[in-house]
Design a protein around this motif. Structure first.
Motif, PDB file in Angstrom:
ATOM      1  N   MET A 172       2.776  -6.879   8.617  1.00  0.00           N
ATOM      2  CA  MET A 172       2.024  -7.981   8.040  1.00  0.00           C
ATOM      3  C   MET A 172       0.852  -8.397   8.919  1.00  0.00           C
ATOM      4  N   ALA A 173      -0.300  -8.612   8.276  1.00  0.00           N
ATOM      5  CA  ALA A 173      -1.408  -9.332   8.897  1.00  0.00           C
ATOM      6  C   ALA A 173      -1.318 -10.768   8.395  1.00  0.00           C
ATOM      7  N   ALA A 174      -0.996 -11.695   9.300  1.00  0.00           N
ATOM      8  CA  ALA A 174      -0.721 -13.072   8.902  1.00  0.00           C
ATOM      9  C   ALA A 174      -1.959 -13.959   8.901  1.00  0.00           C
ATOM     10  N   GLN A 175      -3.108 -13.411   9.297  1.00  0.00           N
ATOM     11  CA  GLN A 175      -4.310 -14.231   9.364  1.00  0.00           C
ATOM     12  C   GLN A 175      -4.739 -14.716   7.977  1.00  0.00           C
ATOM     13  N   ILE A 176      -5.356 -15.899   7.952  1.00  0.00           N
ATOM     14  CA  ILE A 176      -5.951 -16.425   6.729  1.00  0.00           C
ATOM     15  C   ILE A 176      -7.385 -16.818   7.039  1.00  0.00           C
ATOM     16  N   PRO A 177      -8.265 -16.883   6.023  1.00  0.00           N
ATOM     17  CA  PRO A 177      -9.683 -17.162   6.285  1.00  0.00           C
ATOM     18  C   PRO A 177      -9.899 -18.497   6.998  1.00  0.00           C
ATOM     19  N   ALA A 181     -13.666 -13.257  14.400  1.00  0.00           N
ATOM     20  CA  ALA A 181     -12.735 -12.855  15.461  1.00  0.00           C
ATOM     21  C   ALA A 181     -11.352 -12.551  14.871  1.00  0.00           C
ATOM     22  N   ALA A 182     -10.923 -13.366  13.904  1.00  0.00           N
ATOM     23  CA  ALA A 182      -9.638 -13.128  13.256  1.00  0.00           C
ATOM     24  C   ALA A 182      -9.655 -11.825  12.467  1.00  0.00           C
ATOM     25  N   LEU A 183     -10.757 -11.584  11.739  1.00  0.00           N
ATOM     26  CA  LEU A 183     -10.858 -10.345  10.970  1.00  0.00           C
ATOM     27  C   LEU A 183     -10.901  -9.120  11.876  1.00  0.00           C
ATOM     28  N   ALA A 184     -11.507  -9.268  13.054  1.00  0.00           N
ATOM     29  CA  ALA A 184     -11.543  -8.149  14.004  1.00  0.00           C
ATOM     30  C   ALA A 184     -10.124  -7.783  14.451  1.00  0.00           C
ATOM     31  N   LYS A 185      -9.272  -8.779  14.617  1.00  0.00           N
ATOM     32  CA  LYS A 185      -7.885  -8.499  14.970  1.00  0.00           C
ATOM     33  C   LYS A 185      -7.178  -7.764  13.838  1.00  0.00           C
ATOM     34  N   VAL A 186      -7.458  -8.164  12.604  1.00  0.00           N
ATOM     35  CA  VAL A 186      -6.860  -7.478  11.459  1.00  0.00           C
ATOM     36  C   VAL A 186      -7.306  -6.025  11.416  1.00  0.00           C
ATOM     37  N   ARG A 187      -8.611  -5.793  11.583  1.00  0.00           N
ATOM     38  CA  ARG A 187      -9.128  -4.414  11.537  1.00  0.00           C
ATOM     39  C   ARG A 187      -8.491  -3.560  12.625  1.00  0.00           C
ATOM     40  N   ALA A 188      -8.378  -4.104  13.835  1.00  0.00           N
ATOM     41  CA  ALA A 188      -7.789  -3.338  14.938  1.00  0.00           C
ATOM     42  C   ALA A 188      -6.334  -3.007  14.651  1.00  0.00           C
ATOM     43  N   ASP A 189      -5.600  -3.950  14.082  1.00  0.00           N
ATOM     44  CA  ASP A 189      -4.196  -3.729  13.769  1.00  0.00           C
ATOM     45  C   ASP A 189      -4.040  -2.664  12.683  1.00  0.00           C
ATOM     46  N   ALA A 245      -7.934 -12.503   0.599  1.00  0.00           N
ATOM     47  CA  ALA A 245      -9.197 -12.212   1.278  1.00  0.00           C
ATOM     48  C   ALA A 245      -9.072 -11.068   2.276  1.00  0.00           C
ATOM     49  N   LEU A 246      -7.854 -10.746   2.700  1.00  0.00           N
ATOM     50  CA  LEU A 246      -7.655  -9.656   3.655  1.00  0.00           C
ATOM     51  C   LEU A 246      -7.475  -8.303   2.980  1.00  0.00           C
ATOM     52  N   VAL A 247      -7.281  -8.295   1.666  1.00  0.00           N
ATOM     53  CA  VAL A 247      -7.091  -7.024   0.966  1.00  0.00           C
ATOM     54  C   VAL A 247      -8.278  -6.082   1.180  1.00  0.00           C
ATOM     55  N   PRO A 248      -9.522  -6.498   0.935  1.00  0.00           N
ATOM     56  CA  PRO A 248     -10.635  -5.561   1.145  1.00  0.00           C
ATOM     57  C   PRO A 248     -10.816  -5.163   2.606  1.00  0.00           C
ATOM     58  N   VAL A 249     -10.445  -6.028   3.534  1.00  0.00           N
ATOM     59  CA  VAL A 249     -10.558  -5.706   4.955  1.00  0.00           C
ATOM     60  C   VAL A 249      -9.600  -4.569   5.311  1.00  0.00           C
ATOM     61  N   ALA A 250      -8.336  -4.710   4.913  1.00  0.00           N
ATOM     62  CA  ALA A 250      -7.355  -3.664   5.190  1.00  0.00           C
ATOM     63  C   ALA A 250      -7.649  -2.396   4.400  1.00  0.00           C
ATOM     64  N   LYS A 251      -8.067  -2.567   3.168  1.00  0.00           N
ATOM     65  CA  LYS A 251      -8.344  -1.409   2.313  1.00  0.00           C
ATOM     66  C   LYS A 251      -9.482  -0.568   2.881  1.00  0.00           C
ATOM     67  N   ALA A 252     -10.497  -1.216   3.434  1.00  0.00           N
ATOM     68  CA  ALA A 252     -11.626  -0.468   3.985  1.00  0.00           C
ATOM     69  C   ALA A 252     -11.186   0.442   5.127  1.00  0.00           C
ATOM     70  N   ILE A 253     -10.286  -0.051   5.968  1.00  0.00           N
ATOM     71  CA  ILE A 253      -9.788   0.765   7.081  1.00  0.00           C
ATOM     72  C   ILE A 253      -8.972   1.940   6.564  1.00  0.00           C
ATOM     73  N   ALA A 267      -4.934  -5.289  -4.295  1.00  0.00           N
ATOM     74  CA  ALA A 267      -3.863  -4.581  -3.591  1.00  0.00           C
ATOM     75  C   ALA A 267      -3.158  -3.627  -4.550  1.00  0.00           C
ATOM     76  N   LYS A 268      -2.560  -2.594  -4.010  1.00  0.00           N
ATOM     77  CA  LYS A 268      -1.810  -1.643  -4.836  1.00  0.00           C
ATOM     78  C   LYS A 268      -0.466  -2.199  -5.282  1.00  0.00           C
ATOM     79  N   VAL A 269       0.125  -3.062  -4.435  1.00  0.00           N
ATOM     80  CA  VAL A 269       1.456  -3.614  -4.696  1.00  0.00           C
ATOM     81  C   VAL A 269       1.442  -5.097  -4.369  1.00  0.00           C
ATOM     82  N   PHE A 270       2.126  -5.882  -5.185  1.00  0.00           N
ATOM     83  CA  PHE A 270       2.411  -7.271  -4.853  1.00  0.00           C
ATOM     84  C   PHE A 270       3.906  -7.427  -4.688  1.00  0.00           C
ATOM     85  N   MET A 271       4.332  -7.866  -3.500  1.00  0.00           N
ATOM     86  CA  MET A 271       5.737  -8.150  -3.272  1.00  0.00           C
ATOM     87  C   MET A 271       5.983  -9.638  -3.497  1.00  0.00           C
TER      88      MET A 271
END
Length: 543
Positions: free
Chosen positions: A332-337, A347-355, A373-381, A113-117
């Motif tokens: 926030m995408a609150a999903q976890i693997p 199915a959970a990752l598909a919701k993240v991608r759509a969001d 685990a969601l960083v590369p998913v969001a980053k790709a979009i 990620a670019k930033v960690f809060m």
């Protein structure tokens, strides 16, 4: 550490709890003096602003609706920009958030990620040990001296090119009971901010990485102006140039959405953006309009970012930020693997991608995730749809979000399953929180105080408006479940008892505290007035 205290009184803050050997250096004499100076100078204003909140909420309860301020129209209509954004923050396409425990900090900094809060607020239960350990962990991270070895012997350390660190202190409303000044509890905001700034601000400024803060839960531009004064004071005391401290503000209260220009203006020498804190925003919508029977929301799963009031909020935030040269951060995408079920995981990752696709195509400059685990998913979009570092050139002149759209009720239903889920989420989270854990995986979502607040506030809203019109599909009739059964306290009490019994024998964080959590949830839900914050009510139960 030599710190100018601007001739503050000699008596320092007083610690009301014990320090352990590893954190004593975090809260030493210099730190106590620095905190005392902050308290004496700024706490009277903080308390006055909280009284202003309460007075405005009383007007909302009496029938008034939030609106844009007539007295600040010149700021909204004026031609001005925020200060230039530093190079280290020009690209914020994916940000990760989480609590301040040692392993989490290392994994988040290494996540890509670019930033960690680093969060002292919604995902950290504010036990004294948690707060001081978190400050020590962050001080070590800034110094490049953080590592961790798990009980199994696995070693964790920060890799090259880590994420930029931002820190979220607690909101203005929260106290820190473990430190007193002149017989009064210190503000949690000033405690979290003051300790981090004292120990790390100079090093971060020298490195060109801040210091950077995320500011939560504000309801007005006057509260933002207070933060600006606090940071001006801290910069002077620590020998930093004015504006060295950079901030992003979470727009996560309904009143604040009507003052976004004003908040940017109040912090214009240091602000870098606004963030759609959507979970707290939904909670704030319920709380702010708690007395308005025509604005009852359906169950949480139906209140998506595509409903009119949330869509208008996010798009107005983009338009406002970009017109002033500030970033508009997504939610926030609150999903976890879900590692044991590949189909459910996809199915959970598909919701993240759509969001994330919705956010990037709307014009957001970046987004949040809760798990590495969601960083590369969001980053790709964002990489695909935002090849530039940000989207400040996307001005969204097409957006027109007036008061009625921002307040529009959301149509939907209440199901028995949704009602029971709110009870369970509240009880699971509250049990863990009062046991000292502020971030809890529940049904493959990372729940924190914000999502628990939605569940708690919805239960109160449904039950206290059960005998009158509601903003659901059954508007004009008594509030009912989708099968026609009435929403009433008999169902709530029975559901709470059933869930309490089941969780009392379920291995989970805070299992031993389920009874206390259930008693508190029952009390808060039956109360005539919706309590302002779950965490305030639960604070005395913390270890």
């Amino acid at each position: 550490m030599a710190v100018s205290l601007h001739a503050s009184p000699a008596t320092p803050a007083r610690i009301t709890d014990a320090l352990n050997a590893t954190t004593a250096g975090v809260l030493d004499a210099d730190a106590l003096a620095f905190l005392a100076a902050l308290h004496r100078r700024f706490d009277p204003t903080r308390r006055a602003l909280l009284q202003t909140r309460a007075a405005r909420r009383a007007r909302f309860d009496a029938g008034e609706l939030p609106d844009f301020l007539a007295e600040t129209r010149a700021i909204r209509d004026g031609e001005w920009k925020v200060a230039p954004i530093p190079a280290a923050l020009q690209d914020r396409r994916v940000e990760i958030t989480g609590p301040v425990d040692r392993k989490m900090i290392i994994n988040a900094l290494n996540s890509g990620a670019k930033v960690f809060m680093a969060d002292f607020e919604d995902s950290t239960a504010p036990t004294f040990a948690n707060l001081l350990d978190g400050q020590r962990n962050l001080r070590d991270a800034v110094a490049g001296a953080i590592d961790y070895t798990s009980p199994e012997g696995k070693r964790y350390e920060v890799k090259p090119n880590p994420a930029v660190l931002m820190v979220r202190p607690r909101g203005w409303h929260l106290p820190e009971r473990h430190v007193e000044v002149d017989g009064e509890a210190l503000s949690g905001s000033l405690f979290d901010f003051g300790l981090f700034a004292l120990h790390n601000a100079k090093a971060l400024h020298t490195a060109g990485r801040g210091p950077c803060f995320y500011l939560p839960k504000m309801e007005s531009h006057r509260e933002a102006a207070l933060w600006n004064e606090v940071m001006n004071h801290a910069e002077d005391a620590l020998g930093l140039p004015r504006g060295a401290m950079k901030v992003t503000v979470l727009i996560e209260t309904l009143p604040a959405v009507f003052e976004m220009d004003e908040i940017l203006h109040a912090l214009r020498t240091r602000i870098t953006g606004l963030n759609c804190g959507r979970w707290d925003y939904i909670f704030s919508y319920i709380k702010t309009l708690r007395a308005h029977r025509d604005r009852v929301l359906p169950e949480r799963g139906q209140v998506l970012m595509t409903v009119p009031f949330l869509k208008a909020y996010s798009e107005l935030l983009i338009k406002t930020c970009h017109s002033r040269g500030a970033f508009a951060m997504g939610g926030m995408a609150a999903q976890i693997p879900i590692n044991h079920d590949p189909a459910a995981n996809e199915a959970a990752l598909a919701k993240v991608r759509a969001d994330k696709l919705r956010e990037v195509t709307a014009g957001h400059d970046g987004t949040w995730v809760a798990h590495p685990a969601l960083v590369p998913v969001a980053k790709a979009i964002f990489d695909e749809y935002m090849p530039t570092p940000n989207q400040l050139t996307v001005l969204r002149a097409d957006v027109v979000a007036d008061r009625d759209t921002l307040l529009a009720p959301s149509v939907g239903t209440i199901t028995h399953a949704g009602f029971a889920a709110n009870v369970e989420i509240c009880l699971r989270y509250l049990s863990a929180w009062i046991d000292g854990q502020g971030c809890v995986p529940i049904h493959h979502l990372m729940e924190d105080a914000a999502t628990a607040e939605i569940s708690r506030a919805q239960l109160w809203q449904w039950l206290h408006h059960a005998d009158g019109p509601a903003g659901l599909e059954s508007a004009g009739a008594a509030l009912a479940f989708d099968d026609g059964a009435p929403v009433d306290f008999a169902i709530f009490d029975a559901t709470l008892a059933t869930v309490r019994q089941r969780l009392s024998s379920t291995p989970m964080p805070g299992q031993a505290r389920v009874g206390e959590a259930a008693d508190l949830l029952g009390k808060l839900t039956h109360a005539d007035t919706l309590a302002d914050f779950l965490t305030l009510a639960a604070y005395p139960l913390l270890p």
